[in-house]
Design an enzyme around this catalytic site. Structure first.
Site, PDB file in Angstrom:
ATOM      1  N   ASP A  15     -10.418   0.652   8.003  1.00  0.00           N
ATOM      2  CA  ASP A  15      -9.193  -0.128   8.220  1.00  0.00           C
ATOM      3  C   ASP A  15      -7.986   0.761   7.933  1.00  0.00           C
ATOM      4  O   ASP A  15      -8.067   1.713   7.159  1.00  0.00           O
ATOM      5  CB  ASP A  15      -9.171  -1.435   7.412  1.00  0.00           C
ATOM      6  CG  ASP A  15      -9.257  -1.214   5.913  1.00  0.00           C
ATOM      7  OD1 ASP A  15      -9.668  -0.119   5.470  1.00  0.00           O
ATOM      8  OD2 ASP A  15      -8.901  -2.147   5.179  1.00  0.00           O
TER       9      ASP A  15
ATOM     10  N   LYS B 241       0.527   3.190  -3.192  1.00  0.00           N
ATOM     11  CA  LYS B 241      -0.687   3.904  -3.547  1.00  0.00           C
ATOM     12  C   LYS B 241      -0.358   5.279  -4.071  1.00  0.00           C
ATOM     13  O   LYS B 241       0.655   5.863  -3.689  1.00  0.00           O
ATOM     14  CB  LYS B 241      -1.518   4.105  -2.262  1.00  0.00           C
ATOM     15  CG  LYS B 241      -2.643   3.130  -2.060  1.00  0.00           C
ATOM     16  CD  LYS B 241      -3.592   3.797  -1.126  1.00  0.00           C
ATOM     17  CE  LYS B 241      -4.618   3.227  -0.431  1.00  0.00           C
ATOM     18  NZ  LYS B 241      -5.561   3.434   0.385  1.00  0.00           N
TER      19      LYS B 241
ATOM     20  N   THR C 105      -5.268 -12.339 -15.538  1.00  0.00           N
ATOM     21  CA  THR C 105      -3.814 -12.157 -15.471  1.00  0.00           C
ATOM     22  C   THR C 105      -3.359 -11.349 -16.671  1.00  0.00           C
ATOM     23  O   THR C 105      -3.926 -11.451 -17.757  1.00  0.00           O
ATOM     24  CB  THR C 105      -3.058 -13.506 -15.514  1.00  0.00           C
ATOM     25  OG1 THR C 105      -3.751 -14.386 -16.370  1.00  0.00           O
ATOM     26  CG2 THR C 105      -2.907 -14.112 -14.143  1.00  0.00           C
TER      27      THR C 105
ATOM     28  N   CYS D 250       0.824  -1.212   0.000  1.00  0.00           N
ATOM     29  CA  CYS D 250       0.000   0.000   0.000  1.00  0.00           C
ATOM     30  C   CYS D 250       0.858   1.262   0.000  1.00  0.00           C
ATOM     31  O   CYS D 250       0.346   2.357  -0.200  1.00  0.00           O
ATOM     32  CB  CYS D 250      -0.963   0.010   1.190  1.00  0.00           C
ATOM     33  SG  CYS D 250      -2.322  -1.157   0.987  1.00  0.00           S
TER      34      CYS D 250
ATOM     35  N   SER E  45     -14.694   8.702   0.513  1.00  0.00           N
ATOM     36  CA  SER E  45     -13.392   8.120   0.925  1.00  0.00           C
ATOM     37  C   SER E  45     -13.588   6.983   1.913  1.00  0.00           C
ATOM     38  O   SER E  45     -12.852   6.879   2.886  1.00  0.00           O
ATOM     39  CB  SER E  45     -12.445   9.136   1.562  1.00  0.00           C
ATOM     40  OG  SER E  45     -12.514  10.367   0.943  1.00  0.00           O
ATOM     41  N   ASP E  46     -14.606   6.174   1.705  1.00  0.00           N
ATOM     42  CA  ASP E  46     -14.804   5.029   2.602  1.00  0.00           C
ATOM     43  C   ASP E  46     -14.055   3.821   2.039  1.00  0.00           C
ATOM     44  O   ASP E  46     -13.396   3.898   1.014  1.00  0.00           O
ATOM     45  CB  ASP E  46     -16.306   4.747   2.783  1.00  0.00           C
ATOM     46  CG  ASP E  46     -16.600   4.160   4.170  1.00  0.00           C
ATOM     47  OD1 ASP E  46     -15.785   3.355   4.657  1.00  0.00           O
ATOM     48  OD2 ASP E  46     -17.639   4.509   4.757  1.00  0.00           O
ATOM     49  N   ASP E  47     -14.155   2.699   2.751  1.00  0.00           N
ATOM     50  CA  ASP E  47     -13.334   1.544   2.410  1.00  0.00           C
ATOM     51  C   ASP E  47     -13.835   0.781   1.190  1.00  0.00           C
ATOM     52  O   ASP E  47     -13.059   0.204   0.449  1.00  0.00           O
ATOM     53  CB  ASP E  47     -13.266   0.603   3.617  1.00  0.00           C
ATOM     54  CG  ASP E  47     -12.635   1.300   4.789  1.00  0.00           C
ATOM     55  OD1 ASP E  47     -11.450   1.648   4.676  1.00  0.00           O
ATOM     56  OD2 ASP E  47     -13.316   1.543   5.790  1.00  0.00           O
TER      57      ASP E  47
ATOM     58  N   GLY F 252     -10.833 -14.644 -12.279  1.00  0.00           N
ATOM     59  CA  GLY F 252      -9.733 -13.701 -12.171  1.00  0.00           C
ATOM     60  C   GLY F 252      -9.225 -13.275 -13.530  1.00  0.00           C
ATOM     61  O   GLY F 252      -9.793 -13.620 -14.564  1.00  0.00           O
TER      62      GLY F 252
HETATM   63 CO    CO Z   1      -9.835   0.535   3.622  1.00  0.00          CO
HETATM   64 CO    CO Z   2      -8.625  -0.476   0.003  1.00  0.00          CO
HETATM   65 CO    CO Z   3     -15.979   1.553   6.493  1.00  0.00          CO
END
Ligand code: CO
Ligand code: CO
Ligand code: CO
Length: 353
Positions: A229, A20, A142, A17, A51-53, A140
């Site tokens: 998170d 990012k 690739t 991350c 801007s939530d998860d 998925g």
């Molecule tokens: Co998040």
């Molecule tokens: Co995320």
């Molecule tokens: Co949340």
């Protein structure tokens, strides 16, 4: 054989991350896809503008989809471990919304010049964690790429009345953090060989590959006001999103924040991903640090986390019970790290004491 084993973290410029987009450049890009209020689909309960998860889309009065996608470059040298961490991280946004993961799609970028057995191990690690979550891999995609990347798009479900957003924190709440901080620092240290694989596997790899499932189930059971998170924007960045979205000030007690081993020493040696500095640049204007907070504590609070813990804002009367319920079931111990105050007159969103 051990000597010529590929070190996955050496194959890319940034890890996890920490790779990012900076918060500043992300905001600039997203502004171009803003949807006018009258054109907005009323069933989209949570969209990217918050801007939530994860995104939440209502299907009926009782059922909504929770959708998220996360993928990144290797954060561990061992491909199985990398796969596990990437999946735990991708699932986490569903857990942060109070959802239950159902299906997942693999996303893999892989080079034709690297042994395909490594990709197989990465996918195996991901599949193990999806299974542990009680979800199913539905497919998925690739693509050939010189830089390895892996992650998943996860779909979950939630009762629309029980969505836990990152903007519901209330004055008087206590804040629970469910994992220790420092994964960006330790991943960087692994990449530049300030720590060994063995040291990394002892703590950071376990913390990052642990699902936020238990903490999420317990917070859903007891009922909480807000959750997010902790990932790429670091503890401060994600706390800021919660505080600004909830229009409150959040006080965090730096002495109560759990850190992984060696993190402070490594930060003293400036072993930090560049993302820590871009987070600091963007978020420091919202933070008031009390006197006596050391430079290394400050910097570590901006460290971008990969597959970090949940930050839960819960009514004080339920907080200790929730903490006990999580810690009874979880190897990694959650801690109460702060509280929610009325928005302060000086307009600080975060006070670090
Ligand atoms: Co998040
Ligand atoms: Co995320
Ligand atoms: Co949340």
């Amino acid at each position: 054989m051990a000597e010529d084993k590929i070190k996955l973290t050496k194959l890319s410029a940034r890890c996890g991350c920490a790779g990012k987009f900076t918060p500043e450049s992300l905001a600039k890009v997203l502004e171009h896809i803003e949807v006018k209020a009258e054109e907005r689909d009323p069933n989209l309960i949570v969209g990217f503008d918050k801007s939530d998860d994860a995104g939440v889309y209502k299907l009926s009065e009782e059922l909504a989809l929770v959708q998220t996608v996360d993928f990144f470059t290797p954060v561990a040298n061992d491909p199985l471990t990398f796969g596990k961490i990437a999946a735990a991280n991708a699932l986490s946004d569903v857990y942060a919304m109070g959802g239950k993961p159902l299906t997942a799609l693999n996303l893999a970028c892989f080079s034709a010049n690297i042994d395909s057995a490594i990709l197989a191990e990465i996918l195996k690690g991901g599949a193990e964690k999806i299974k542990e979550a009680g979800a199913t891999i539905a497919g998925g995609h690739t693509i050939s790429d010189d830089e390895i990347k892996y992650g998943l798009s996860v779909t979950g479900i939630v009762d629309p009345k029980n969505v836990i957003t990152n903007s519901g924190a209330k004055e008087g709440d206590l804040l629970i953090l469910t994992k220790p901080i420092g994964s960006g620092v330790l991943t960087t240290a692994l990449k530049i060989e300030f720590i060994t694989d063995e040291e990394f596997n002892r703590e950071a790899a376990i913390v990052m590959s642990t699902l936020n499932k238990i903490a999420s189930e317990e917070m859903q059971r007891i009922g909480v006001n807000s959750c997010t998170d902790i990932t790429g924007f670091g503890l401060i960045g994600h706390t800021y999103e919660m505080a600004s979205g909830s229009n409150v000030t959040i006080e965090i007690d730096s002495k109560k924040i759990p850190f992984m081993n060696k993190v402070m020493d490594l930060v003293k040696d400036y072993c930090l991903p560049s993302g820590a500095y871009s987070n600091e640049k963007y978020f420091e204007k919202y933070v008031n640090f009390s006197e006596g907070i050391t430079e290394e504590v400050k910097l570590s609070l901006f460290d971008p986390q990969t597959s970090g813990g949940l930050l839960i804002s819960v009514e004080e009367s339920k907080a200790h019970k929730l903490l006990d319920n999580i810690n009874k079931r979880s190897e990694i111990k959650a801690k109460i790290v702060g509280r929610v105050l009325k928005k302060d007159a000086k307009n600080n969103y975060i006070n670090i004491i």
